[in-house]
Motif scaffolding. Structure first.
Motif, PDB file in Angstrom:
ATOM      1  N   HIS A 195       0.834  -1.437   0.019  1.00 34.60           N
ATOM      2  CA  HIS A 195      -0.066   0.432   0.331  1.00 34.60           C
ATOM      3  C   HIS A 195       0.711   1.309  -0.131  1.00 34.60           C
ATOM      4  O   HIS A 195       1.880   0.944   0.523  1.00 34.60           O
ATOM      5  N   ARG A 196       0.486   2.171  -0.341  1.00 29.28           N
ATOM      6  CA  ARG A 196       1.085   3.549  -0.332  1.00 29.28           C
ATOM      7  C   ARG A 196       0.015   4.768  -0.048  1.00 29.28           C
ATOM      8  O   ARG A 196      -1.300   4.901  -0.575  1.00 29.28           O
ATOM      9  N   HIS A 197       0.157   6.046   0.771  1.00 28.65           N
ATOM     10  CA  HIS A 197      -0.696   6.725   0.750  1.00 28.65           C
ATOM     11  C   HIS A 197      -0.332   7.871  -0.212  1.00 28.65           C
ATOM     12  O   HIS A 197       0.781   8.202  -1.003  1.00 28.65           O
ATOM     13  N   LEU A 198      -2.145   8.919  -0.508  1.00 26.33           N
ATOM     14  CA  LEU A 198      -1.446   9.121  -1.403  1.00 26.33           C
ATOM     15  C   LEU A 198      -2.245  10.716  -1.043  1.00 26.33           C
ATOM     16  O   LEU A 198      -3.257  10.925  -0.252  1.00 26.33           O
ATOM     17  N   SER A 199      -1.679  12.019  -1.642  1.00 26.69           N
ATOM     18  CA  SER A 199      -2.524  13.232  -1.008  1.00 26.69           C
ATOM     19  C   SER A 199      -3.443  13.331  -2.070  1.00 26.69           C
ATOM     20  O   SER A 199      -4.158  12.830  -2.614  1.00 26.69           O
ATOM     21  N   ARG A 200      -4.146  14.335  -1.913  1.00 23.46           N
ATOM     22  CA  ARG A 200      -5.618  15.496  -2.241  1.00 23.46           C
ATOM     23  C   ARG A 200      -5.333  15.137  -4.196  1.00 23.46           C
ATOM     24  O   ARG A 200      -5.822  14.424  -5.030  1.00 23.46           O
ATOM     25  N   THR A 201      -3.838  16.135  -4.344  1.00 16.48           N
ATOM     26  CA  THR A 201      -3.621  15.786  -5.676  1.00 16.48           C
ATOM     27  C   THR A 201      -3.478  14.820  -6.274  1.00 16.48           C
ATOM     28  O   THR A 201      -3.955  14.181  -7.433  1.00 16.48           O
ATOM     29  N   GLU A 202      -2.648  13.717  -5.283  1.00 17.42           N
ATOM     30  CA  GLU A 202      -2.109  12.328  -6.394  1.00 17.42           C
ATOM     31  C   GLU A 202      -3.569  11.787  -6.841  1.00 17.42           C
ATOM     32  O   GLU A 202      -3.860  10.641  -7.337  1.00 17.42           O
ATOM     33  N   THR A 203      -4.566  11.545  -5.225  1.00 13.64           N
ATOM     34  CA  THR A 203      -5.581  10.832  -5.668  1.00 13.64           C
ATOM     35  C   THR A 203      -6.848  11.194  -6.425  1.00 13.64           C
ATOM     36  O   THR A 203      -6.821  10.705  -7.485  1.00 13.64           O
ATOM     37  N   HIS A 204      -7.081  12.809  -6.692  1.00  8.76           N
ATOM     38  CA  HIS A 204      -7.716  13.605  -7.702  1.00  8.76           C
ATOM     39  C   HIS A 204      -7.242  12.792  -8.681  1.00  8.76           C
ATOM     40  O   HIS A 204      -7.875  12.480  -9.961  1.00  8.76           O
TER      41      HIS A 204
END
Length: 643
Positions: A195-204
């Motif tokens: 798994h990895r964490h995504l920022s709001r920009t990466e998520t969008h």
């Protein structure tokens, strides 16, 4: 008499020859004619069914399995791989019940971590790894899934965002830890990325259709995706390749007894319209939500007999929308007031589900109501920038989960939904009468463990496990690739060159490899004129329809359009525009006359109309009544026989 197609690809003449090992060194014991290859012996052709029905009449089997879902097919394979003589009967079609109507995920169950079901999650993740890397890599592949983190504004919101990222991150991290632990115990390669964490920009960027104002980022993890019905058909064929008799359209209508011991089953052949007795040293009932039927047979067989299991049916409804309706490169898992909601990419489509409610009506044809559909749309639209409407829906399907109700006796849920979602997904094996084993509960992902558990009980009955000095070997299925798995990886790597050699597009070969693995070339070996698309369903070849009837045990048009392919829910016409063409192709294999072809089409169209009508009803009761307006094609044959 053999059909033309049988002659083309070889007609399995199954005997009971005994081989100490199969030709590929998996250490299984094989009961089939020595001259037959594993692939030849696996074909569930029309002639093979006739031969297997004859075997049911004359042989006494070590194990007779009732139920052709994933657990029953898995149990038949487990028993056959140990060298036992095995028969599998199914009242309708392989995977025609719960096992073709899931969320199409092979997963550990991320939400079960919150319920502290650590053992269940670890077991499921181990099975996920085995399927994706060793047993069925052609059918199970990684799918990325996002856990969106809700946006909260202001200073208070900042604390909530930090807490939620830490909380969900810890859960997904623990999921990866359990998966790694399972791999170490099996010494198997890693099947899913971490798994990895995504920022709001990466998520969008990964999922543009998510409402940007509703998310603060996401965590991406991976699970496995599978065509559930194809996996079941492959399990059944793999069991057949080891000598098991596999007979769909054969309904168990009563138990045979000698005093307090079950000695077999009375069977009604829904194709041949006859009843006969099948004798076995042990009967295994893997009937899911139909477990009450076995309890009824026990009551009929003797006074005050009880099955010892209470199974409750939980209805799960899924919507299918075109890929163009939502823009995203990964799936979603969303928390709802009562459970979780998945939005999963599925080829050129998205699958959205599921509901989780009690169902006490017709178990053969669970119906989705307008209320179910509205609920799912409401849940997913809460996070999408362009809301979906009923006009976006291509298909709808509903299935029933078999849950062990005894697990919830001490729980006090607050709603009807919570009553079913609170039930444990563990499984149980009981022996209510000598010679009869019942297996129920569990998860699709852990079918192999369930199968091994029940056949271990059978082994003790038949002489004990060999590892304890008995006569029957321990389970071998953890190391036995399913049909199509052998050679899949090099075929996939070289798919461009192979497609060029066979004169087909690379996309066509990819489609076939992901459905059949190394058996894809059996499909391509059929009449070249069948390489054309099915009318109304350009994603599928006519050759796949023919192959389903030739080698995969399909007996009726519905079997092909709803399970061997997924035309019934992947097209906005629900397969109606494909029915006539598919009926002609099937008819050429099965020897249908014009009247039979027309009847098959009429039954299928009536089924589609009844399902669409049920989906306009507001509640379960009226939806069920509408769905029952279309008779089962197998039931039609039984009715005619009684006239």
């Amino acid at each position: 008499m053999r059909s033309v197609m049988d002659t083309m690809l070889g007609f399995p003449r199954l005997g009971i020859s005994h081989h100490p090992r199969d030709g590929r060194g998996y250490g299984v014991v094989v009961r089939r004619e020595p001259s037959l290859s594993r692939f030849e012996a696996s074909r569930l052709s029309p002639g093979r069914r006739a031969g297997d029905v004859a075997r049911l009449r004359r042989e006494r089997f070590d194990v007779l399995v009732i139920g052709g879902g994933v657990t029953g097919a898995g149990a038949a394979l487990d028993a056959a791989s140990r060298g036992l003589s095995v028969a599998l009967i199914e009242a309708r079609d392989l995977a025609s019940g719960t096992s073709s109507r899931s969320s199409k995920l092979i997963h550990g169950g991320l939400r079960y971590l919150e319920q502290l079901e650590f053992g269940l999650v670890t077991e499921a993740l181990q099975e996920r790894g085995l399927l994706a890397t060793r047993l069925a890599p052609h059918l199970v592949r990684p799918v990325p899934i996002l856990v969106p983190l809700p946006a909260h504004r202001g200073l208070t919101g900042l604390g909530q965002r930090v807490w939620q990222r830490a909380y969900y991150g810890a859960g997904v991290g623990l999921y990866d830890v359990f998966a790694a632990s399972a791999r170490l115990r099996r010494s198997s390669p890693r099947g899913m990325p971490l798994h990895r964490h995504l920022s709001r920009t990466e998520t969008h960027r990964r999922f543009p259709s998510l409402r940007e104002d509703a998310i603060a980022g996401a965590i991406q993890y991976f699970d496995g995706q599978v065509d559930d019905a194809r996996l079941v058909a492959t399990l059944a064929r793999t069991a057949a390749s080891l000598g098991a008799a596999v007979v769909p359209s054969a309904r168990a209508v009563g138990l045979l007894r000698d005093a307090r011991e079950v000695t077999g089953v009375r069977v009604r052949d829904l194709e041949g319209r006859e009843e006969f007795e099948v004798h076995a040293r042990t009967v295994v009932a893997a009937t899911g939500v139909w477990m009450d039927d076995i309890a009824g047979m026990l009551s009929a067989a003797g006074p005050r007999e009880s099955s010892g299991l209470q199974v409750r049916a939980s209805k799960g409804v899924h919507l299918v929308v075109p890929r163009s309706a939502i823009t995203g490169e990964a799936g979603l898992i969303l928390r709802t007031p009562t459970s979780v909601l998945f939005v999963i990419p599925w080829g050129g489509h998205w699958i959205i589900g599921t509901t989780d409610t009690d169902w006490n009506l017709d178990r053969g044809h669970p119906a989705a109501s307008a209320t179910d559909i509205s609920y799912l749309l409401g849940q997913v639209n809460a996070v999408l920038d362009r809301p979906l409407g009923t006009e976006d829906i291509e298909g709808v399907y509903a299935g029933l989960r078999p849950l062990l109700s005894r697990e919830a006796r001490h729980r006090q849920p607050h709603s009807r939904d919570e009553q079913t979602s609170a039930l444990s997904r563990t499984h149980a094996v009981v022996e209510p009468m000598l010679g009869l084993m019942l297996i129920a509960g569990g998860k699709y992902t852990t079918y192999r463990v369930m199968a091994a558990d029940v056949i271990d009980r059978v082994a003790h009955r038949l002489g004990g496990l060999r590892r304890h000095g008995g006569l029957v070997p321990a389970s071998r299925t953890a190391d036995l690739p399913l049909l199509g798995a052998d050679g899949y990886h090099p075929l996939w790597t070289n798919r461009a060159d192979l497609a060029r050699r066979h004169g087909i597009a690379v996309g066509v070969l990819e489609h076939l490899l992901e459905r059949y693995g190394s058996l894809a070339f059996e499909v391509l070996a059929l009449d070249p004129q069948l390489r054309r698309p099915v009318e109304g369903a350009p994603e599928y070849l006519a050759a796949e329809v023919a192959y389903a009837a030739l080698a995969e045990g399909a007996l009726h048009l519905e079997d092909v359009l709803t399970r061997r392919t997924r035309i019934s829910f992947e097209t906005d016409h629900r397969g109606a525009a494909s029915a006539a063409d598919a009926s002609k192709v099937m008819g050429d294999v099965l020897g249908w006359d014009s009247a039979t072809r027309a009847r098959e089409v009429d039954h299928y169209l009536a089924r589609v109309a009844a399902e669409q009508e049920s989906q306009r009803m507001l509640d379960d009761l009226t939806a069920d009544a509408a769905r029952l307006g279309a008779p089962d094609v197998r039931g039609f044959q039984v009715d005619r026989a009684s006239v």
